[in-house]
Design a protein around this motif. Structure first.
Motif, PDB file in Angstrom:
ATOM      1  N   GLY A 163      48.654  43.704  31.636  1.00  0.00           N
ATOM      2  CA  GLY A 163      48.750  42.675  32.820  1.00  0.00           C
ATOM      3  C   GLY A 163      47.255  42.086  32.640  1.00  0.00           C
ATOM      4  N   PHE A 206      47.956  38.962  40.124  1.00  0.00           N
ATOM      5  CA  PHE A 206      46.898  40.215  40.198  1.00  0.00           C
ATOM      6  C   PHE A 206      47.541  40.326  41.891  1.00  0.00           C
ATOM      7  CE2 PHE A 206      43.710  41.969  43.505  1.00  0.00           C
ATOM      8  CZ  PHE A 206      43.134  42.442  42.757  1.00  0.00           C
ATOM      9  N   THR A 209      50.999  42.034  41.235  1.00  0.00           N
ATOM     10  CA  THR A 209      51.139  43.586  40.508  1.00  0.00           C
ATOM     11  C   THR A 209      50.309  44.376  40.799  1.00  0.00           C
ATOM     12  OG1 THR A 209      49.343  42.130  39.358  1.00  0.00           O
ATOM     13  CG2 THR A 209      51.838  41.313  38.685  1.00  0.00           C
ATOM     14  N   GLN A 210      50.029  44.323  42.121  1.00  0.00           N
ATOM     15  CA  GLN A 210      48.884  45.249  42.786  1.00  0.00           C
ATOM     16  C   GLN A 210      50.185  46.328  43.126  1.00  0.00           C
ATOM     17  OE1 GLN A 210      46.854  43.721  45.760  1.00  0.00           O
ATOM     18  NE2 GLN A 210      45.158  44.195  44.844  1.00  0.00           N
ATOM     19  N   GLY A 211      49.895  47.443  42.604  1.00  0.00           N
ATOM     20  CA  GLY A 211      50.981  49.037  42.639  1.00  0.00           C
ATOM     21  C   GLY A 211      51.763  48.915  41.885  1.00  0.00           C
ATOM     22  N   ASN A 212      52.180  48.166  40.780  1.00  0.00           N
ATOM     23  CA  ASN A 212      52.794  48.223  39.419  1.00  0.00           C
ATOM     24  C   ASN A 212      52.137  48.864  38.488  1.00  0.00           C
ATOM     25  OD1 ASN A 212      54.076  48.149  37.058  1.00  0.00           O
ATOM     26  ND2 ASN A 212      55.599  45.946  37.710  1.00  0.00           N
ATOM     27  N   SER A 213      52.611  50.587  37.874  1.00  0.00           N
ATOM     28  CA  SER A 213      51.734  50.851  37.025  1.00  0.00           C
ATOM     29  C   SER A 213      51.514  49.533  35.339  1.00  0.00           C
ATOM     30  CB  SER A 213      52.899  51.859  37.509  1.00  0.00           C
ATOM     31  OG  SER A 213      53.888  51.938  36.713  1.00  0.00           O
ATOM     32  N   ALA A 216      49.758  46.329  36.853  1.00  0.00           N
ATOM     33  CA  ALA A 216      48.641  45.713  37.463  1.00  0.00           C
ATOM     34  C   ALA A 216      46.956  46.071  37.135  1.00  0.00           C
ATOM     35  CB  ALA A 216      48.538  47.270  38.676  1.00  0.00           C
ATOM     36  N   GLU A 218      43.238  45.818  36.441  1.00  0.00           N
ATOM     37  CA  GLU A 218      42.176  47.128  37.468  1.00  0.00           C
ATOM     38  C   GLU A 218      40.847  46.012  37.388  1.00  0.00           C
ATOM     39  OE1 GLU A 218      41.370  50.260  34.781  1.00  0.00           O
ATOM     40  OE2 GLU A 218      42.663  50.854  34.909  1.00  0.00           O
TER      41      GLU A 218
END
Length: 522
Positions: A163, A206, A209-213, A216, A218
Motif C-alpha cells: 500500500g 488510505f 483501502t482500509q480493510g484491504n489485506s 491497507a 498500517e
C-alpha cells in the motif's frame, strides 16, 4: 509583501507538508517529545519569519543539531533542564548579532556551500527511500536502536509494504506530472500545488483501502501528530525550563555549543539560500542572528527544540515560487492550525507520500549535472565540493563543512605557493645568464618555500633583476629571505638589481634596511 500573496500562499502549503514530517522526525532523533519539534516549527515560521530579513528563508528544528540535543538531554538530566540551555543559547545568539558576527558566513567558499546543499540533498534521498516503500523503523538521520540509513536500505526488500509503495509511486508521478507538464498549462495548476494534490490523493487512498489485506496502510506508516482531547491536555503537551539549574556549568557549555552550531548552520544556510534565490536578495546576517536568537528564547520557554534556518524547507519554498517572508509565516500558522484543528486528518497522511515530496526536493538539491559542472570548473572547485559532500553523507553536516573548508584552505595555500612570483629567463649576454623575477601583489610567509626554492636554483655568475613595483604587501619573512640571500649571492657572484617604486638599487647590502627606509606603500 502582500503583492506576492498569490505566490507565497501556495508555496507555504508546500513548505508546510515538507516541514511537518521533518519536525516530527527531528524530535524523534533528538530524543525529545514529538510535540517539541512542532513547537520549533511553529516558532521558526511565525516568530523568526516575522523578525528575519530573509525573504525566502524558512526556519525550524534542524537535523544537524539532533545529535547534540540527544546527548545534552542525557547529560543535563532531563528535557526541562535542557530547555534552559536553549533559552540561554538564544540570548547568546542575540549577543552574536549585536557584536556583528554575522559576517562569518561570507568566509566560506562557494564550493563548500554547494557541497553542503548537495550532501543534504543526498541524505534526504537516502533517508526517504525506506519510507517510500513503507519501511519506517528509524525516522532519523542518525543511528537508532541499531538502525541506520545503510541497514534500512539493505532491509527494504524484506519489508516492502504494498500500500505504501503504490501510493508513494502515485504521489511521485503526480509531482513529476505537475512539475514538468501541468504547471506550464495554466494558472490553476500553479495555484494548486502538486504536493497538496499528492497528499490529498494519499489520504483518499488510505480511506478507500482500509480493510484491504493487500493495500491497507498500517498506522505505523502514517504521520503521527499528538491528538489532545481537551484544552488542558493540549496545554499539558508544553514543557517549561527548570531555571534552578541555570548556575550549572554544563548547562552553559551546552548553551554555548548550541548557539555556536545553530548560528553557523544558519549563516551557511543564509548564504546558500541567497545563492538559490532567483531574485538574488541579500539577507542581513546580523539581523538573522537576532531573529534566530529570539526564536530560540521563545521556543525554549515553551518546550520547543533549538531553531536554525534550514535549507530543506528554504529550498522547497524557493522551488515552489515563494517570494516574500509571508510564505514562511503562513507555513508556521498552518502548522499551528493543523495541530489544533485537524490532527486526526493529518494522521491519515501516508509517510510514503511525504517521502515522494522530499525525494523531489532532494533531487533538485543534488542534481547529477551539478557534479559535472563542478568538475568542469577545475580541481580547485571540485575537490572541496566533493570532500564536503562525502563528509556530510558519511559523517555529519558539521564534519562535512569543516573538512570541505579545510581542503579549501589547503587549495588556497597551494595556489598561493605557486603564484607568489614570476621568473623569466633571458638569453645569456657576455656569458652571463640574465633573469627577471617579478613578485606578486601580496607576498606572505606562505610563499617562503617557493621563492627560496627559485633563489637557490639561480646559477653562479648570473644576473637577477628583482622587480617589486607591483607588490603592495611584502611579509617580513620574505624580506628576511632576501636579506639572507644577499650574502649567498655575493659568494656565488650573483648580481642583483632591486627595482621598486621608491627607487633602483644595485646589490643592496641590507634588504631589511631598504624596505624599512623605503616602504612599498606610502
Amino acid at each position: 509583501m502582500f503583492k506576492t500573496l498569490k505566490n507565497d500562499l501556495p508555496a507555504s502549503v508546500v513548505v508546510f507538508f515538507v516541514a511537518l514530517p521533518l519536525c516530527l522526525g527531528i524530535a524523534l532523533a533528538s530524543g525529545a517529545p514529538l510535540f517539541s519539534g512542532l513547537i520549533a516549527g511553529i516558532i521558526g515560521g511565525i516568530v523568526v519569519g516575522a523578525l528575519s530579513g530573509s525573504k525566502i528563508g524558512v526556519s525550524g528544528p534542524a537535523a544537524g543539531l539532533a545529535a547534540i540535543v540527544l546527548l545534552a538531554i542525557g547529560t543535563l538530566g532531563g528535557y526541562q533542564n535542557f530547555l534552559v540551555a536553549v533559552v540561554l543559547a538564544g540570548i547568546i545568539q542575540i549577543i552574536f548579532g549585536v557584536l556583528k558576527l554575522g559576517i562569518i558566513g561570507y568566509y566560506f567558499p562557494s564550493s563548500v556551500i554547494k557541497g553542503m546543499l548537495t550532501g543534504i540533498g543526498i541524505i534526504i534521498i537516502l533517508k526517504q527511500i525506506p519510507h517510500f516503500f513503507g519501511y519506517d523503523k528509524a525516522f532519523t538521520l542518525f543511528k537508532v536502536n541499531g538502525e541506520s540509513t545503510i541497514t534500512q536500505l539493505l532491509n527494504i526488500v524484506d519489508h516492502i509494504q504494498m500500500g505504501s509503495t503504490v501510493i508513494g509511486l502515485v504521489g511521485l508521478a503526480i509531482l513529476l506530472l505537475w512539475d514538468k507538464v501541468l504547471s506550464k498549462k495554466g494558472k490553476i495548476f500553479q495555484i494548486i500545488q502538486g504536493p497538496l494534490v499528492a497528499v490529498a490523493v494519499g489520504i483518499i487512498f488510505f480511506l478507500l483501502t482500509q480493510g484491504n489485506s493487500t493495500l491497507a496502510i498500517e498506522s505505523s506508516h502514517l504521520v503521527s501528530v499528538p491528538i489532545p482531547d481537551s484544552v488542558d491536555s493540549f496545554i499539558g503537551q508544553f514543557s517549561f525550563p527548570n531555571f534552578s539549574v541555570i548556575t550549572s556549568g554544563d548547562v552553559w557549555l551546552v548553551a554555548f555549543t548550541i548557539a555556536l552550531v545553530a548560528s553557523l548552520e544558519t549563516l551557511l544556510c543564509v548564504e546558500a539560500t541567497d545563492k538559490l534565490d532567483p531574485n538574488k536578495n541579500v539577507t542581513p546576517t546580523n539581523r538573522e542572528l537576532f531573529a534566530q536568537g529570539t526564536g530560540n528564547i521563545i521556543s525554549g520557554m515553551i518546550g520547543g527544540l533549538p531553531i536554525t534556518q534550514v535549507i530543506v524547507r528554504s529550498s522547497a519554498n524557493i522551488q515552489s515560487g515563494g517570494r516574500s517572508k509571508l510564505s514562511a509565516i503562513f507555513h508556521g500558522f498552518l502548522l499551528l492550525i493543523s495541530v489544533i484543528i485537524i490532527p486526526s486528518l493529518l494522521n491519515m497522511i501516508p509517510l510514503s507520500v511525504l517521502a515522494a515530496v522530499l525525494l523531489i526536493v532532494g533531487y533538485k538539491l543534488a542534481k547529477p549535472a551539478l557534479f559535472k559542472t563542478m568538475y568542469n570548473l577545475g580541481w580547485k572547485q571540485f575537490i572541496p565540493f566533493t570532500v564536503t559532500v562525502l563528509g556530510i553523507v558519511f559523517i555529519d553536516l558539521l564534519w562535512g563543512i569543516g573538512l570541505g573548508l579545510t581542503v579549501g584552505i589547503v587549495v588556497i595555500l597551494i595556489k598561493s605557493f605557486q603564484n607568489s612570483h614570476f621568473l623569466h629567463k633571458e638569453d645569456k649576454s657576455n656569458g652571463v645568464q640574465k633573469m627577471k623575477m617579478t613578485l606578486a601583489e601580496e607576498v606572505t610567509f606562505f610563499n617562503k618555500g617557493a621563492i627560496l626554492k627559485e633563489l637557490d636554483k639561480l646559477p653562479e655568475n648570473s644576473y637577477l633583476e628583482l622587480d617589486v613595483r607591483k607588490t603592495r604587501y611584502l611579509d617580513n619573512d620574505i624580506i628576511e629571505i632576501l636579506d639572507d640571500f644577499a650574502f649567498k649571492a655575493n659568494a656565488r657572484n650573483i648580481d642583483i638589481k632591486l627595482i621598486s617604486e621608491r627607487g633602483v638599487v644595485e646589490n643592496p647590502p641590507s634588504y631589511i634596511e631598504f624596505f624599512k627606509l623605503r616602504p612599498l606603500t606610502a
